[in-house]
Design a protein around this motif. Structure first.
Motif, PDB file in Angstrom:
ATOM      1  N   VAL A  91      43.711  62.109  29.042  1.00 33.47           N
ATOM      2  CA  VAL A  91      43.374  62.828  30.266  1.00 33.47           C
ATOM      3  C   VAL A  91      42.232  62.125  30.980  1.00 33.47           C
ATOM      4  CG1 VAL A  91      42.479  64.993  31.199  1.00 33.47           C
ATOM      5  CG2 VAL A  91      44.206  65.039  29.403  1.00 33.47           C
ATOM      6  N   ILE A  92      41.188  61.770  30.236  1.00 37.06           N
ATOM      7  CA  ILE A  92      40.028  61.087  30.827  1.00 37.06           C
ATOM      8  C   ILE A  92      40.448  59.744  31.407  1.00 37.06           C
ATOM      9  CG2 ILE A  92      37.778  60.066  30.318  1.00 37.06           C
ATOM     10  CD1 ILE A  92      37.754  63.092  30.394  1.00 37.06           C
ATOM     11  N   ARG A  93      41.262  58.980  30.680  1.00 40.99           N
ATOM     12  CA  ARG A  93      41.719  57.682  31.192  1.00 40.99           C
ATOM     13  C   ARG A  93      42.548  57.848  32.461  1.00 40.99           C
ATOM     14  NH1 ARG A  93      44.696  55.673  26.549  1.00 40.99           N
ATOM     15  NH2 ARG A  93      43.384  56.705  25.064  1.00 40.99           N
ATOM     16  N   SER A  94      43.402  58.864  32.497  1.00 46.41           N
ATOM     17  CA  SER A  94      44.236  59.092  33.674  1.00 46.41           C
ATOM     18  C   SER A  94      43.368  59.447  34.884  1.00 46.41           C
ATOM     19  CB  SER A  94      45.220  60.220  33.388  1.00 46.41           C
ATOM     20  OG  SER A  94      45.895  60.578  34.553  1.00 46.41           O
TER      21      SER A  94
ATOM     22  N   HIS B 278      45.552  74.865  35.276  1.00 40.02           N
ATOM     23  CA  HIS B 278      46.291  73.778  35.926  1.00 40.02           C
ATOM     24  C   HIS B 278      46.210  72.504  35.096  1.00 40.02           C
ATOM     25  CE1 HIS B 278      47.975  71.285  39.058  1.00 40.02           C
ATOM     26  NE2 HIS B 278      46.926  70.489  38.976  1.00 40.02           N
ATOM     27  N   VAL B 279      45.028  72.151  34.619  1.00 36.72           N
ATOM     28  CA  VAL B 279      44.853  70.941  33.813  1.00 36.72           C
ATOM     29  C   VAL B 279      45.609  71.069  32.497  1.00 36.72           C
ATOM     30  CG1 VAL B 279      43.148  69.590  32.518  1.00 36.72           C
ATOM     31  CG2 VAL B 279      42.698  70.235  34.876  1.00 36.72           C
ATOM     32  N   ARG B 280      45.532  72.247  31.879  1.00 34.44           N
ATOM     33  CA  ARG B 280      46.218  72.452  30.601  1.00 34.44           C
ATOM     34  C   ARG B 280      47.730  72.328  30.779  1.00 34.44           C
ATOM     35  NH1 ARG B 280      45.338  77.946  28.949  1.00 34.44           N
ATOM     36  NH2 ARG B 280      43.214  77.387  29.401  1.00 34.44           N
ATOM     37  N   ALA B 281      48.262  72.868  31.859  1.00 29.13           N
ATOM     38  CA  ALA B 281      49.702  72.784  32.103  1.00 29.13           C
ATOM     39  C   ALA B 281      50.120  71.364  32.444  1.00 29.13           C
ATOM     40  CB  ALA B 281      50.094  73.727  33.233  1.00 29.13           C
ATOM     41  N   ARG B 282      49.288  70.660  33.154  1.00 32.11           N
ATOM     42  CA  ARG B 282      49.641  69.312  33.584  1.00 32.11           C
ATOM     43  C   ARG B 282      49.578  68.308  32.452  1.00 32.11           C
ATOM     44  NH1 ARG B 282      46.926  65.881  38.400  1.00 32.11           N
ATOM     45  NH2 ARG B 282      48.420  64.198  38.346  1.00 32.11           N
ATOM     46  N   PHE B 283      48.567  68.415  31.602  1.00 31.44           N
ATOM     47  CA  PHE B 283      48.373  67.472  30.509  1.00 31.44           C
ATOM     48  C   PHE B 283      48.643  68.145  29.166  1.00 31.44           C
ATOM     49  CE2 PHE B 283      45.553  65.946  33.901  1.00 31.44           C
ATOM     50  CZ  PHE B 283      46.076  64.688  34.072  1.00 31.44           C
ATOM     51  N   LYS B 284      49.711  68.881  29.089  1.00 32.05           N
ATOM     52  CA  LYS B 284      50.028  69.664  27.907  1.00 32.05           C
ATOM     53  C   LYS B 284      50.261  68.797  26.677  1.00 32.05           C
ATOM     54  CE  LYS B 284      53.044  73.549  27.253  1.00 32.05           C
ATOM     55  NZ  LYS B 284      54.284  74.144  27.719  1.00 32.05           N
ATOM     56  N   ARG B 285      50.883  67.664  26.847  1.00 30.78           N
ATOM     57  CA  ARG B 285      51.277  66.839  25.718  1.00 30.78           C
ATOM     58  C   ARG B 285      50.334  65.666  25.470  1.00 30.78           C
ATOM     59  NH1 ARG B 285      57.288  65.567  26.919  1.00 30.78           N
ATOM     60  NH2 ARG B 285      57.553  65.460  24.682  1.00 30.78           N
TER      61      ARG B 285
END
Length: 111
Positions: free
Chosen positions: A100-103, A87-94
């Protein structure tokens, strides 16, 4: 060990999927013939193959049945948190890991 067992079962299911007439009359896992009241057939929600009562489990959330290999695959996926990483890989693919950490950190500060 469990992942190897899951792969062996999936290769067996692929072979049985090719012989559809066998799956109509016999369990895809134990190859016992179906009987009306004693050993009825149930279709797996995940793979779609038919299994007998002893080789399947009820899945109340989806109101259906899962064969034992599909159930085991779901347990392993949940236990290893593989679903979360997908799920994380698909969501933050780019994005890079810093974004990711900041978000995620920004959401924690707002909440």
């Amino acid at each position: 060990g469990l992942k190897g067992q899951i792969q062996r079962e999936s290769s067996k299911r692929e072979l049985l999927a090719d012989t559809a007439h066998l799956n109509e009359t016999h369990c895809a896992r134990c190859l016992r013939p179906y009987q009306l009241l004693v050993n009825s057939r149930r279709q797996c929600l995940h793979c779609g193959l038919f299994t007998c009562r002893s080789c399947s489990r009820a899945h109340p959330e989806e109101q259906g049945w899962l064969c034992d290999p599909c159930h085991l695959a779901r347990v392993v996926k949940m236990g290893s948190l593989e679903w979360y990483y997908e799920h994380v890989r698909a969501r933050f693919k780019r994005f890079g890991s810093a974004k990711v950490i900041r978000s995620l950190y920004g959401r924690l500060q707002q909440g």
